[in-house]
Scaffold this motif. Structure first.
Motif, short mmCIF file in Angstrom:
data_model
loop_
_atom_site.label_atom_id
_atom_site.label_comp_id
_atom_site.label_asym_id
_atom_site.label_seq_id
_atom_site.Cartn_x
_atom_site.Cartn_y
_atom_site.Cartn_z
N ARG A 77 26.96 -17.15 -5.62
CA ARG A 77 28.23 -17.86 -5.79
C ARG A 77 28.65 -18.55 -4.50
NH1 ARG A 77 31.66 -17.45 -9.93
NH2 ARG A 77 33.40 -17.79 -8.50
N THR A 78 28.40 -17.89 -3.37
CA THR A 78 28.79 -18.47 -2.10
C THR A 78 27.95 -19.71 -1.76
OG1 THR A 78 29.43 -16.26 -1.33
CG2 THR A 78 29.14 -17.98 0.35
N LEU A 79 26.65 -19.65 -2.09
CA LEU A 79 25.75 -20.75 -1.77
C LEU A 79 25.67 -21.80 -2.87
CD1 LEU A 79 22.76 -18.89 -0.09
CD2 LEU A 79 24.73 -19.97 0.99
N LYS A 80 26.46 -21.63 -3.94
CA LYS A 80 26.41 -22.59 -5.03
C LYS A 80 26.76 -24.01 -4.58
CE LYS A 80 27.83 -23.12 -9.85
NZ LYS A 80 28.66 -22.56 -10.95
N PRO A 81 27.78 -24.21 -3.73
CA PRO A 81 28.03 -25.58 -3.25
C PRO A 81 26.86 -26.16 -2.47
CG PRO A 81 29.94 -24.17 -2.86
CD PRO A 81 28.83 -23.27 -3.27
N ILE A 82 26.15 -25.32 -1.71
CA ILE A 82 24.99 -25.82 -0.97
C ILE A 82 23.90 -26.26 -1.94
CG2 ILE A 82 23.18 -25.18 0.67
CD1 ILE A 82 25.11 -23.30 1.99
N ASP A 83 23.69 -25.48 -3.00
CA ASP A 83 22.69 -25.85 -4.00
C ASP A 83 23.09 -27.13 -4.72
OD1 ASP A 83 20.22 -25.06 -5.49
OD2 ASP A 83 21.62 -25.01 -7.18
N GLY B 54 35.63 -30.22 -4.22
CA GLY B 54 35.05 -28.91 -4.45
C GLY B 54 34.08 -28.44 -3.39
N MET B 55 33.82 -29.28 -2.40
CA MET B 55 32.90 -28.89 -1.34
C MET B 55 33.62 -28.04 -0.29
SD MET B 55 29.76 -29.88 -1.69
CE MET B 55 28.83 -30.95 -2.80
N PRO B 56 32.99 -26.98 0.21
CA PRO B 56 33.61 -26.18 1.27
C PRO B 56 33.80 -27.01 2.54
CG PRO B 56 31.74 -25.02 0.29
CD PRO B 56 31.71 -26.42 -0.23
N ARG B 57 34.72 -26.56 3.36
CA ARG B 57 35.03 -27.29 4.59
C ARG B 57 33.81 -27.42 5.50
NH1 ARG B 57 39.57 -24.45 7.95
NH2 ARG B 57 37.89 -22.91 7.99
N GLU B 58 32.95 -26.38 5.51
CA GLU B 58 31.78 -26.42 6.39
C GLU B 58 30.78 -27.49 5.99
OE1 GLU B 58 33.71 -22.47 6.56
OE2 GLU B 58 33.02 -23.81 4.96
N LEU B 59 30.76 -27.88 4.69
CA LEU B 59 29.79 -28.86 4.21
C LEU B 59 30.31 -30.28 4.26
CD1 LEU B 59 28.27 -27.05 1.10
CD2 LEU B 59 27.37 -27.16 3.42
N LEU B 60 31.61 -30.46 4.50
CA LEU B 60 32.18 -31.81 4.48
C LEU B 60 31.56 -32.73 5.53
CD1 LEU B 60 35.97 -31.13 3.76
CD2 LEU B 60 34.22 -32.03 2.22
N PRO B 61 31.28 -32.27 6.76
CA PRO B 61 30.60 -33.18 7.71
C PRO B 61 29.23 -33.63 7.22
CG PRO B 61 31.58 -31.32 8.88
CD PRO B 61 31.69 -31.01 7.42
N ILE B 62 28.49 -32.76 6.55
CA ILE B 62 27.19 -33.15 6.02
C ILE B 62 27.36 -34.18 4.92
CG2 ILE B 62 25.12 -32.31 4.85
CD1 ILE B 62 25.55 -29.62 6.17
N VAL B 63 28.32 -33.93 4.00
CA VAL B 63 28.57 -34.89 2.93
C VAL B 63 28.99 -36.23 3.49
CG1 VAL B 63 30.01 -35.37 0.91
CG2 VAL B 63 29.19 -33.05 1.32
N ARG B 64 29.85 -36.22 4.52
CA ARG B 64 30.30 -37.46 5.14
C ARG B 64 29.13 -38.23 5.75
NH1 ARG B 64 33.28 -35.33 8.64
NH2 ARG B 64 35.01 -34.94 7.22
N SER B 65 28.24 -37.52 6.43
CA SER B 65 27.10 -38.18 7.07
C SER B 65 26.13 -38.73 6.02
CB SER B 65 26.38 -37.18 7.98
OG SER B 65 27.23 -36.72 9.00
N VAL B 66 25.86 -37.94 4.97
CA VAL B 66 24.96 -38.41 3.92
C VAL B 66 25.54 -39.62 3.20
CG1 VAL B 66 23.89 -37.78 1.72
CG2 VAL B 66 23.88 -36.16 3.61
N ASN B 67 26.83 -39.59 2.90
CA ASN B 67 27.46 -40.74 2.24
C ASN B 67 27.40 -41.98 3.11
OD1 ASN B 67 28.06 -39.33 -0.08
ND2 ASN B 67 30.14 -38.82 0.53
N LEU B 68 27.61 -41.81 4.40
CA LEU B 68 27.51 -42.95 5.31
C LEU B 68 26.10 -43.52 5.31
CD1 LEU B 68 28.86 -44.75 7.44
CD2 LEU B 68 28.27 -43.03 9.16
N LEU B 69 25.11 -42.62 5.33
CA LEU B 69 23.72 -43.07 5.30
C LEU B 69 23.40 -43.76 3.98
CD1 LEU B 69 20.88 -43.10 6.56
CD2 LEU B 69 20.52 -40.83 5.58
N LEU B 70 23.89 -43.21 2.87
CA LEU B 70 23.65 -43.83 1.57
C LEU B 70 24.29 -45.21 1.48
CD1 LEU B 70 24.16 -40.79 -0.85
CD2 LEU B 70 22.00 -41.93 -0.31
N THR B 71 25.48 -45.35 2.03
CA THR B 71 26.15 -46.65 2.00
C THR B 71 25.35 -47.69 2.78
OG1 THR B 71 28.30 -45.54 1.83
CG2 THR B 71 28.30 -47.84 2.53
#
Length: 448
Positions: free
Chosen positions: A177-183, A204-221
């Motif tokens: 359950r804890t690693l579900k957002p990572i998966d 729904g993303m945990p605070r610790e994963l938001l920098p990764i999501v931000r970087s990936v979205n920037l790369l995707l853009t």
């Protein structure tokens, strides 16, 4: 080397740590319990000896003459096994009185007040005051203490052994359950390709994963912008080239008709052949741009068998393909899938063109639609090795052939078919043939 799962590693590590702490706590509890049991048993042993001494001495002193109880076996026989046994002894060590289970010979313990530990018993000796001392020795079997310690330890360890599997399941559930957002983030990133560059949702993303999501979205853009610019440039360039190439080709053909026979006319024909090749390359680049744009993916099922028949009929009307193309549709064969008719037609045309250009001109090209919806395009020719089949799958890849071509046809078809949830298989030789190649289109069953 197999990939290691974070969930598995965390589950094993946390479960092992918890089990280790529980076992350590149970072991420490057993050690404390052993010490406390020793104190309790020693206290009971001493208290029993001191109280029993008073009763036994009174019994001896009330006799008719001293020593009258020397052989006295008059202690009431025990109804079961005794936990404590005793002997009343004089200063010489003779046994004056003993309990039912006590040995006839004296205990192997010194005649002095206090505790003594033998090989099988723990003794406490109580003495009387006066000139003629009597010694009452009470013995507690060490086996009884060990039995109590074992039973107490089992009471501590058994719940631990039962809780360890439950803790493993609980830890696994919590970790999952804890690693579900990572998966979920992993799956979102894995689904990204040239046809799916949408940004990843941050909800729904945990605070610790938001920098990764931000970087990936920037790369995707940035990647999406670069790919769109590349596709737009390719499409515009190919489209803009078509008109001047067609005009130059027409003028060249007029020039060929006007020129008399000779070297000039031969050079004009070479220019015509180059312009035809350039026009074909521009057409392939336009198809590639459309394939990269994802034109093959639609959600509405269409009748692709009709598209197949129309494409084959178009080739059969072409003078270059007349007489070489054969079409067979199995009885009851249906091909209805959620795919773009235009994209499927482009993929078919490229595969059939590849068979016409690179196949043996003396062997007919067999196009088949099987009952399970598989499309087979079979052409004659030499036997191809596996590395050659892999090479022609690549963009601008060409096998051992002297025929003209851009090396883009199979790559375009493969890209379009993947968007339709279909796969392109290249087989050499085809089943029942000694040589040649077969291009086989198979759709996933769930897309029907």
């Amino acid at each position: 080397m197999s990939e290691r799962s974070i969930t598995r590693r965390l589950t094993l590590a946390l479960s092992g740590a918890l089990a280790g702490f529980w076992l350590l706590a149970a072991a420490l509890g057993a050690m404390v319990m052993q010490e406390e049991f020793g104190e309790v048993f020693d206290s009971s042993l001493q208290e029993t000896a001191e109280r029993l001494l008073i009763l036994v001495v009174d019994d001896v002193e009330s006799g008719d003459e001293p020593g009258s109880n020397l052989r006295f076996e008059g202690v009431v026989p025990a109804s079961g096994e005794e936990y404590l046994i005793y002997q009343l002894r004089d200063e010489k060590g003779a046994v004056l009185l003993r309990s039912h289970d006590a040995p006839e010979a004296g205990f192997d313990a010194p005649l002095r007040r206090g505790f003594w530990r033998g090989s099988d018993y723990r003794f406490y000796t109580a003495t009387t005051e006066g000139s003629e001392k009597l010694y009452l020795q009470v013995a507690d079997a060490l086996a009884n203490r060990r039995e109590a310690l074992v039973e107490g330890s089992m009471a501590l360890f058994l719940p631990v052994l039962l809780l360890v599997p439950a803790s493993v399941a609980l830890v696994w559930y919590i970790v999952r359950r804890t690693l579900k957002p990572i998966d979920a983030l992993r799956q979102s990133i894995a689904s990204k390709d040239g046809g799916n560059l949408a940004v990843i949702a941050r909800e729904g993303m945990p605070r610790e994963l938001l920098p990764i999501v931000r970087s990936v979205n920037l790369l995707l853009t940035r990647l999406k912008a670069a790919l769109e610019a590349e596709r737009e440039f390719t499409a515009n360039s190919a489209h803009e080239l078509r008109t001047p190439i067609a005009g130059a080709l027409a003028q060249t053909q007029v020039l060929i008709d006007e020129l008399p026979g000779g070297p000039r006319k031969a050079r004009a024909r070479q220019v015509e052949a180059s312009l035809v090749k350039l026009s074909h390359l521009a057409e392939k680049l336009l198809q590639l741009a459309r394939a990269e744009a994802g034109v093959g993916a639609v959600s509405t099922p269409v009748d692709l068998a009709r598209v197949l028949e129309l494409v084959v009929l178009d080739f059969q009307r072409d003078p270059e393909g007349a007489g070489r193309l054969q079409f067979h549709r199995a009885e009851g064969a249906v091909l209805r899938k959620p795919a773009s008719e235009d994209g499927f037609a482009i993929a078919l045309r490229n595969l059939i063109e590849n068979a016409l250009v690179h196949g043996d001109p003396d062997v007919p090209i067999d196009v088949r639609l099987e009952r399970d919806g598989t499309v087979r395009i079979i052409n004659g020719g030499p036997l191809l090795a596996d590395w050659e089949l892999e090479m022609i799958r690549k963009r601008f890849g060409r096998g051992r052939t002297t025929a003209e071509g851009s090396g883009l046809g199979i790559s375009i078809a493969q890209r379009l078919l993947a968007q339709m949830n279909a796969r392109l298989e290249l087989v050499s030789p085809p089943e029942g043939h000694a040589g040649g190649m077969e291009a086989r289109i198979k759709f996933d069953q769930q897309t029907g």
